[in-house]
Scaffold this motif. Sequence first.
Motif, PDB file in Angstrom:
ATOM      1  N   ASP A  28       0.821  -1.215   0.000  1.00  0.00           N
ATOM      2  CA  ASP A  28       0.000   0.000   0.000  1.00  0.00           C
ATOM      3  C   ASP A  28       0.854   1.265   0.000  1.00  0.00           C
ATOM      4  O   ASP A  28       0.552   2.221  -0.716  1.00  0.00           O
ATOM      5  N   LYS A  29       1.921   1.256   0.792  1.00  0.00           N
ATOM      6  CA  LYS A  29       2.813   2.419   0.818  1.00  0.00           C
ATOM      7  C   LYS A  29       3.539   2.570  -0.514  1.00  0.00           C
ATOM      8  O   LYS A  29       3.706   3.680  -1.027  1.00  0.00           O
ATOM      9  N   ALA A  30       3.972   1.446  -1.079  1.00  0.00           N
ATOM     10  CA  ALA A  30       4.652   1.489  -2.375  1.00  0.00           C
ATOM     11  C   ALA A  30       3.715   2.039  -3.453  1.00  0.00           C
ATOM     12  O   ALA A  30       4.110   2.902  -4.245  1.00  0.00           O
ATOM     13  N   GLU A  31       2.479   1.569  -3.459  1.00  0.00           N
ATOM     14  CA  GLU A  31       1.520   2.023  -4.474  1.00  0.00           C
ATOM     15  C   GLU A  31       1.258   3.513  -4.348  1.00  0.00           C
ATOM     16  O   GLU A  31       1.173   4.218  -5.360  1.00  0.00           O
ATOM     17  N   SER A  32       1.145   4.022  -3.133  1.00  0.00           N
ATOM     18  CA  SER A  32       0.879   5.453  -2.967  1.00  0.00           C
ATOM     19  C   SER A  32       2.056   6.284  -3.485  1.00  0.00           C
ATOM     20  O   SER A  32       1.871   7.370  -4.039  1.00  0.00           O
ATOM     21  N   LEU A  33       3.269   5.775  -3.330  1.00  0.00           N
ATOM     22  CA  LEU A  33       4.443   6.485  -3.850  1.00  0.00           C
ATOM     23  C   LEU A  33       4.522   6.377  -5.372  1.00  0.00           C
ATOM     24  O   LEU A  33       4.894   7.341  -6.050  1.00  0.00           O
ATOM     25  N   TYR A  34       4.175   5.222  -5.931  1.00  0.00           N
ATOM     26  CA  TYR A  34       4.124   5.102  -7.391  1.00  0.00           C
ATOM     27  C   TYR A  34       3.098   6.075  -7.970  1.00  0.00           C
ATOM     28  O   TYR A  34       3.326   6.695  -8.999  1.00  0.00           O
ATOM     29  N   LYS A  35       1.970   6.192  -7.299  1.00  0.00           N
ATOM     30  CA  LYS A  35       0.941   7.139  -7.747  1.00  0.00           C
ATOM     31  C   LYS A  35       1.490   8.561  -7.715  1.00  0.00           C
ATOM     32  O   LYS A  35       1.267   9.342  -8.634  1.00  0.00           O
ATOM     33  N   LYS A  36       2.231   8.894  -6.673  1.00  0.00           N
ATOM     34  CA  LYS A  36       2.822  10.235  -6.565  1.00  0.00           C
ATOM     35  C   LYS A  36       3.804  10.481  -7.712  1.00  0.00           C
ATOM     36  O   LYS A  36       3.824  11.567  -8.302  1.00  0.00           O
ATOM     37  N   VAL A  37       4.621   9.488  -8.044  1.00  0.00           N
ATOM     38  CA  VAL A  37       5.559   9.611  -9.168  1.00  0.00           C
ATOM     39  C   VAL A  37       4.790   9.885 -10.457  1.00  0.00           C
ATOM     40  O   VAL A  37       5.145  10.786 -11.231  1.00  0.00           O
ATOM     41  N   LEU A  38       3.742   9.109 -10.696  1.00  0.00           N
ATOM     42  CA  LEU A  38       2.914   9.319 -11.904  1.00  0.00           C
ATOM     43  C   LEU A  38       2.332  10.727 -11.929  1.00  0.00           C
ATOM     44  O   LEU A  38       2.363  11.402 -12.963  1.00  0.00           O
ATOM     45  N   ASP A  39       1.795  11.167 -10.799  1.00  0.00           N
ATOM     46  CA  ASP A  39       1.173  12.493 -10.736  1.00  0.00           C
ATOM     47  C   ASP A  39       2.189  13.603 -11.002  1.00  0.00           C
ATOM     48  O   ASP A  39       1.896  14.561 -11.721  1.00  0.00           O
ATOM     49  N   ILE A  40       3.376  13.480 -10.435  1.00  0.00           N
ATOM     50  CA  ILE A  40       4.411  14.499 -10.635  1.00  0.00           C
ATOM     51  C   ILE A  40       4.784  14.584 -12.114  1.00  0.00           C
ATOM     52  O   ILE A  40       4.829  15.673 -12.696  1.00  0.00           O
ATOM     53  N   TRP A  41       5.063  13.428 -12.724  1.00  0.00           N
ATOM     54  CA  TRP A  41       5.452  13.443 -14.132  1.00  0.00           C
ATOM     55  C   TRP A  41       4.300  13.881 -15.028  1.00  0.00           C
ATOM     56  O   TRP A  41       4.504  14.629 -15.982  1.00  0.00           O
ATOM     57  N   HIS A  42       3.107  13.439 -14.725  1.00  0.00           N
ATOM     58  CA  HIS A  42       1.941  13.842 -15.511  1.00  0.00           C
ATOM     59  C   HIS A  42       1.798  15.355 -15.511  1.00  0.00           C
ATOM     60  O   HIS A  42       1.649  15.987 -16.556  1.00  0.00           O
ATOM     61  N   ASP A  43       1.839  15.952 -14.323  1.00  0.00           N
ATOM     62  CA  ASP A  43       1.681  17.403 -14.214  1.00  0.00           C
ATOM     63  C   ASP A  43       2.797  18.147 -14.933  1.00  0.00           C
ATOM     64  O   ASP A  43       2.561  19.152 -15.606  1.00  0.00           O
ATOM     65  N   TYR A  44       4.024  17.655 -14.807  1.00  0.00           N
ATOM     66  CA  TYR A  44       5.157  18.319 -15.454  1.00  0.00           C
ATOM     67  C   TYR A  44       5.040  18.242 -16.981  1.00  0.00           C
ATOM     68  O   TYR A  44       5.242  19.234 -17.687  1.00  0.00           O
ATOM     69  N   LEU A  45       4.715  17.072 -17.491  1.00  0.00           N
ATOM     70  CA  LEU A  45       4.568  16.909 -18.942  1.00  0.00           C
ATOM     71  C   LEU A  45       3.406  17.747 -19.464  1.00  0.00           C
ATOM     72  O   LEU A  45       3.500  18.359 -20.534  1.00  0.00           O
ATOM     73  N   ASP A  46       2.332  17.804 -18.702  1.00  0.00           N
ATOM     74  CA  ASP A  46       1.182  18.633 -19.060  1.00  0.00           C
ATOM     75  C   ASP A  46       1.592  20.105 -19.145  1.00  0.00           C
ATOM     76  O   ASP A  46       1.201  20.817 -20.068  1.00  0.00           O
ATOM     77  N   GLU A  47       2.414  20.563 -18.188  1.00  0.00           N
ATOM     78  CA  GLU A  47       2.900  21.951 -18.207  1.00  0.00           C
ATOM     79  C   GLU A  47       3.762  22.221 -19.442  1.00  0.00           C
ATOM     80  O   GLU A  47       3.664  23.300 -20.043  1.00  0.00           O
ATOM     81  N   ILE A  48       4.610  21.265 -19.820  1.00  0.00           N
ATOM     82  CA  ILE A  48       5.439  21.433 -21.011  1.00  0.00           C
ATOM     83  C   ILE A  48       4.558  21.602 -22.240  1.00  0.00           C
ATOM     84  O   ILE A  48       4.773  22.498 -23.064  1.00  0.00           O
ATOM     85  N   ILE A  49       3.560  20.752 -22.372  1.00  0.00           N
ATOM     86  CA  ILE A  49       2.671  20.812 -23.534  1.00  0.00           C
ATOM     87  C   ILE A  49       1.931  22.137 -23.568  1.00  0.00           C
ATOM     88  O   ILE A  49       1.857  22.797 -24.608  1.00  0.00           O
ATOM     89  N   GLU A  54       1.237  27.557 -25.996  1.00  0.00           N
ATOM     90  CA  GLU A  54       1.152  29.014 -25.830  1.00  0.00           C
ATOM     91  C   GLU A  54       2.256  29.715 -26.611  1.00  0.00           C
ATOM     92  O   GLU A  54       2.025  30.745 -27.238  1.00  0.00           O
ATOM     93  N   GLU A  55       3.460  29.146 -26.596  1.00  0.00           N
ATOM     94  CA  GLU A  55       4.588  29.751 -27.310  1.00  0.00           C
ATOM     95  C   GLU A  55       4.356  29.754 -28.818  1.00  0.00           C
ATOM     96  O   GLU A  55       4.750  30.687 -29.499  1.00  0.00           O
ATOM     97  N   GLU A  56       3.738  28.701 -29.335  1.00  0.00           N
ATOM     98  CA  GLU A  56       3.460  28.648 -30.770  1.00  0.00           C
ATOM     99  C   GLU A  56       2.526  29.768 -31.197  1.00  0.00           C
ATOM    100  O   GLU A  56       2.587  30.233 -32.323  1.00  0.00           O
ATOM    101  N   GLU A  57       1.670  30.204 -30.308  1.00  0.00           N
ATOM    102  CA  GLU A  57       0.681  31.226 -30.641  1.00  0.00           C
ATOM    103  C   GLU A  57       1.154  32.650 -30.355  1.00  0.00           C
ATOM    104  O   GLU A  57       0.569  33.599 -30.839  1.00  0.00           O
ATOM    105  N   ARG A  58       2.206  32.799 -29.550  1.00  0.00           N
ATOM    106  CA  ARG A  58       2.698  34.123 -29.202  1.00  0.00           C
ATOM    107  C   ARG A  58       3.282  34.780 -30.453  1.00  0.00           C
ATOM    108  O   ARG A  58       4.067  34.176 -31.177  1.00  0.00           O
ATOM    109  N   PRO A  59       2.884  36.043 -30.739  1.00  0.00           N
ATOM    110  CA  PRO A  59       3.426  36.726 -31.923  1.00  0.00           C
ATOM    111  C   PRO A  59       4.951  36.846 -31.840  1.00  0.00           C
ATOM    112  O   PRO A  59       5.511  37.126 -30.787  1.00  0.00           O
ATOM    113  N   LYS A  60       5.588  36.604 -32.955  1.00  0.00           N
ATOM    114  CA  LYS A  60       7.040  36.652 -33.043  1.00  0.00           C
ATOM    115  C   LYS A  60       7.448  37.540 -34.210  1.00  0.00           C
ATOM    116  O   LYS A  60       6.704  37.731 -35.154  1.00  0.00           O
ATOM    117  N   SER A  61       8.652  38.032 -34.122  1.00  0.00           N
ATOM    118  CA  SER A  61       9.207  38.715 -35.288  1.00  0.00           C
ATOM    119  C   SER A  61       9.630  37.642 -36.283  1.00  0.00           C
ATOM    120  O   SER A  61       9.686  36.453 -35.953  1.00  0.00           O
TER     121      SER A  61
END
Length: 182
Positions: A28-49, A54-61
């Motif tokens: 149970d403790k291992a599973e809760s930590l695996y879930k935390k790892v998934l959540d951290i990476w999910h959120d980080y990858l989501d932020e990158i995307i 947003e950068e693709e849409e920002r006006p550029k010279s």
Amino acid sequence: MQLSPVDIATSGAYFYMANVFLDLGKVDKAESLYKKVLDIWHDYLDEIIEYNLEEEERPKSLLETPSRRKLDAAQRAEALQVLASVHTWYEQHADDHRVQFSHSWLTLGLLHYVLQDKQKAKLYLETAVMAASGTENNTEHNKEIQKFLKLFEASNEATLKNVPGTKSRVMNYYIHDPSRSS
């Protein structure tokens, strides 16, 4: 440099702690930590995307190219190894952890999307949908998978057809979707 408990740099520590708990028979403790790892990476990858859209849409010279966030070589290697290991554990325990099993497919899909491996990303996202079947009680998770699949399809259409304004519609759907959880 001080790291947050939800930084990808700390996710490796959670992963290794989970492995220790497994060795000690504390699943149970291992599973809760695996879930935390998934959540951290999910959120980080989501932020990158989100940032990259947003950068693709920002006006550029004419001389400026969009700045893109991506994973460095060490982060790529760690993400591939850790997320594959966590996914394997959830695969072996899918009957008891159906939503997390699906979430592991989704997170692998996000990773491969960021790594520009669109074929694997699509396969993993479609598999996340199948793995989520029977998890009607977790509609937020199911909505998130569907939302990312739509983003994936829309971004592929924009790339293939090169239709002006399509990326904007994709970004607005993804970023401003009222069902998007923060």
